[in-house]
Write a protein that holds these residues in place. Sequence first.
Motif, PDB file in Angstrom:
ATOM      1  N   CYS A 166       0.879  -1.163   0.000  1.00 53.43           N
ATOM      2  CA  CYS A 166       0.000   0.000   0.000  1.00 53.43           C
ATOM      3  C   CYS A 166       0.919   1.216   0.000  1.00 53.43           C
ATOM      4  O   CYS A 166       2.115   1.111   0.266  1.00 53.43           O
ATOM      5  CB  CYS A 166      -0.945   0.004   1.196  1.00 53.43           C
ATOM      6  SG  CYS A 166      -0.178   0.375   2.765  1.00 53.43           S
ATOM      7  N   SER A 167       0.386   2.360  -0.330  1.00 52.66           N
ATOM      8  CA  SER A 167       1.175   3.584  -0.334  1.00 52.66           C
ATOM      9  C   SER A 167       0.348   4.707   0.286  1.00 52.66           C
ATOM     10  O   SER A 167      -0.882   4.644   0.325  1.00 52.66           O
ATOM     11  CB  SER A 167       1.608   3.938  -1.765  1.00 52.66           C
ATOM     12  OG  SER A 167       0.494   4.048  -2.617  1.00 52.66           O
ATOM     13  N   VAL A 168       1.033   5.700   0.776  1.00 48.59           N
ATOM     14  CA  VAL A 168       0.377   6.852   1.377  1.00 48.59           C
ATOM     15  C   VAL A 168       0.815   8.076   0.585  1.00 48.59           C
ATOM     16  O   VAL A 168       2.003   8.357   0.467  1.00 48.59           O
ATOM     17  CB  VAL A 168       0.751   7.007   2.861  1.00 48.59           C
ATOM     18  CG1 VAL A 168       0.068   8.227   3.470  1.00 48.59           C
ATOM     19  CG2 VAL A 168       0.417   5.741   3.635  1.00 48.59           C
ATOM     20  N   ARG A 169      -0.174   8.778   0.026  1.00 47.23           N
ATOM     21  CA  ARG A 169       0.092   9.996  -0.743  1.00 47.23           C
ATOM     22  C   ARG A 169      -0.771  11.101  -0.170  1.00 47.23           C
ATOM     23  O   ARG A 169      -1.999  10.992  -0.162  1.00 47.23           O
ATOM     24  CB  ARG A 169      -0.234   9.791  -2.217  1.00 47.23           C
ATOM     25  CG  ARG A 169       0.623   8.737  -2.866  1.00 47.23           C
ATOM     26  CD  ARG A 169       0.261   8.578  -4.351  1.00 47.23           C
ATOM     27  NE  ARG A 169       0.762   7.300  -4.818  1.00 47.23           N
ATOM     28  CZ  ARG A 169       0.015   6.304  -5.266  1.00 47.23           C
ATOM     29  NH1 ARG A 169      -1.282   6.417  -5.352  1.00 47.23           N
ATOM     30  NH2 ARG A 169       0.565   5.180  -5.661  1.00 47.23           N
ATOM     31  N   VAL A 193      -3.427  10.100   2.229  1.00 47.36           N
ATOM     32  CA  VAL A 193      -4.446   9.158   1.776  1.00 47.36           C
ATOM     33  C   VAL A 193      -3.789   7.810   1.495  1.00 47.36           C
ATOM     34  O   VAL A 193      -2.775   7.735   0.787  1.00 47.36           O
ATOM     35  CB  VAL A 193      -5.156   9.678   0.498  1.00 47.36           C
ATOM     36  CG1 VAL A 193      -6.192   8.671   0.015  1.00 47.36           C
ATOM     37  CG2 VAL A 193      -5.808  11.026   0.770  1.00 47.36           C
ATOM     38  N   VAL A 194      -4.366   6.753   2.049  1.00 48.94           N
ATOM     39  CA  VAL A 194      -3.841   5.405   1.858  1.00 48.94           C
ATOM     40  C   VAL A 194      -4.418   4.810   0.575  1.00 48.94           C
ATOM     41  O   VAL A 194      -5.625   4.853   0.341  1.00 48.94           O
ATOM     42  CB  VAL A 194      -4.185   4.503   3.060  1.00 48.94           C
ATOM     43  CG1 VAL A 194      -3.696   3.080   2.833  1.00 48.94           C
ATOM     44  CG2 VAL A 194      -3.595   5.072   4.339  1.00 48.94           C
ATOM     45  N   HIS A 195      -3.529   4.260  -0.252  1.00 45.36           N
ATOM     46  CA  HIS A 195      -3.920   3.585  -1.497  1.00 45.36           C
ATOM     47  C   HIS A 195      -3.482   2.123  -1.388  1.00 45.36           C
ATOM     48  O   HIS A 195      -2.375   1.852  -0.941  1.00 45.36           O
ATOM     49  CB  HIS A 195      -3.247   4.243  -2.701  1.00 45.36           C
ATOM     50  CG  HIS A 195      -3.600   5.689  -2.859  1.00 45.36           C
ATOM     51  ND1 HIS A 195      -4.646   6.121  -3.627  1.00 45.36           N
ATOM     52  CD2 HIS A 195      -3.037   6.812  -2.319  1.00 45.36           C
ATOM     53  CE1 HIS A 195      -4.716   7.432  -3.582  1.00 45.36           C
ATOM     54  NE2 HIS A 195      -3.754   7.879  -2.783  1.00 45.36           N
ATOM     55  N   ASN A 196      -4.314   1.209  -1.809  1.00 44.36           N
ATOM     56  CA  ASN A 196      -3.987  -0.221  -1.736  1.00 44.36           C
ATOM     57  C   ASN A 196      -3.223  -0.678  -2.966  1.00 44.36           C
ATOM     58  O   ASN A 196      -3.505  -1.721  -3.545  1.00 44.36           O
ATOM     59  CB  ASN A 196      -5.263  -1.048  -1.556  1.00 44.36           C
ATOM     60  CG  ASN A 196      -5.861  -0.827  -0.178  1.00 44.36           C
ATOM     61  OD1 ASN A 196      -5.133  -0.681   0.791  1.00 44.36           O
ATOM     62  ND2 ASN A 196      -7.169  -0.785  -0.096  1.00 44.36           N
ATOM     63  N   THR A 197      -2.238   0.122  -3.346  1.00 45.08           N
ATOM     64  CA  THR A 197      -1.365  -0.185  -4.483  1.00 45.08           C
ATOM     65  C   THR A 197       0.041   0.285  -4.138  1.00 45.08           C
ATOM     66  O   THR A 197       0.214   1.150  -3.278  1.00 45.08           O
ATOM     67  CB  THR A 197      -1.826   0.542  -5.766  1.00 45.08           C
ATOM     68  OG1 THR A 197      -1.774   1.956  -5.530  1.00 45.08           O
ATOM     69  CG2 THR A 197      -3.224   0.139  -6.168  1.00 45.08           C
ATOM     70  N   PHE A 227       3.449   2.467  -4.650  1.00 44.69           N
ATOM     71  CA  PHE A 227       3.585   3.867  -5.039  1.00 44.69           C
ATOM     72  C   PHE A 227       3.743   4.008  -6.549  1.00 44.69           C
ATOM     73  O   PHE A 227       3.124   4.841  -7.177  1.00 44.69           O
ATOM     74  CB  PHE A 227       4.778   4.509  -4.321  1.00 44.69           C
ATOM     75  CG  PHE A 227       4.873   5.981  -4.565  1.00 44.69           C
ATOM     76  CD1 PHE A 227       4.034   6.857  -3.895  1.00 44.69           C
ATOM     77  CD2 PHE A 227       5.776   6.500  -5.480  1.00 44.69           C
ATOM     78  CE1 PHE A 227       4.093   8.222  -4.118  1.00 44.69           C
ATOM     79  CE2 PHE A 227       5.846   7.857  -5.711  1.00 44.69           C
ATOM     80  CZ  PHE A 227       5.003   8.719  -5.027  1.00 44.69           C
ATOM     81  N   GLU A 247       3.422   1.803  -9.992  1.00 48.21           N
ATOM     82  CA  GLU A 247       3.027   0.542 -10.617  1.00 48.21           C
ATOM     83  C   GLU A 247       3.892   0.331 -11.849  1.00 48.21           C
ATOM     84  O   GLU A 247       4.063   1.235 -12.658  1.00 48.21           O
ATOM     85  CB  GLU A 247       1.547   0.563 -10.961  1.00 48.21           C
ATOM     86  CG  GLU A 247       0.711   0.611  -9.683  1.00 48.21           C
ATOM     87  CD  GLU A 247      -0.748   0.314  -9.931  1.00 48.21           C
ATOM     88  OE1 GLU A 247      -1.049  -0.590 -10.708  1.00 48.21           O
ATOM     89  OE2 GLU A 247      -1.566   1.018  -9.327  1.00 48.21           O
TER      90      GLU A 247
END
Length: 113
Positions: A54-57, A60-64, A66, A68
Amino acid sequence: MAKFMFLLYEDETPYIDGGDDYNNQMGKLHGEFVAANQPAVIDGHGLQLASSACSVREGVVHNTPFAESPRPLGGYYLVEAPDMAAAVELAKRVPVVNGGVEVRPIETFEGGR
């Protein structure tokens, strides 16, 4: 001696499709790399598949991951070498299939490690 981070980028498909045989073979090759290049190799680890990231930008947490990519970050080594040229020569020996190794100097800060 300067410190460098080797970032290993590889196609994950062989690790997924190859099963234990492929994973064990690659583990053996990496173990041989570490043993043959002591004491230059300080640390290193493989990473779980990019699908587990997961990544945090901007909070906001994204389940991908940073970034791809068809060749995601799959592991790293922390090494010591006299200079970038020596680090690159060492990086050429890292057993990476279907990918590559990015060599980055470690920034040191006053009072840091």
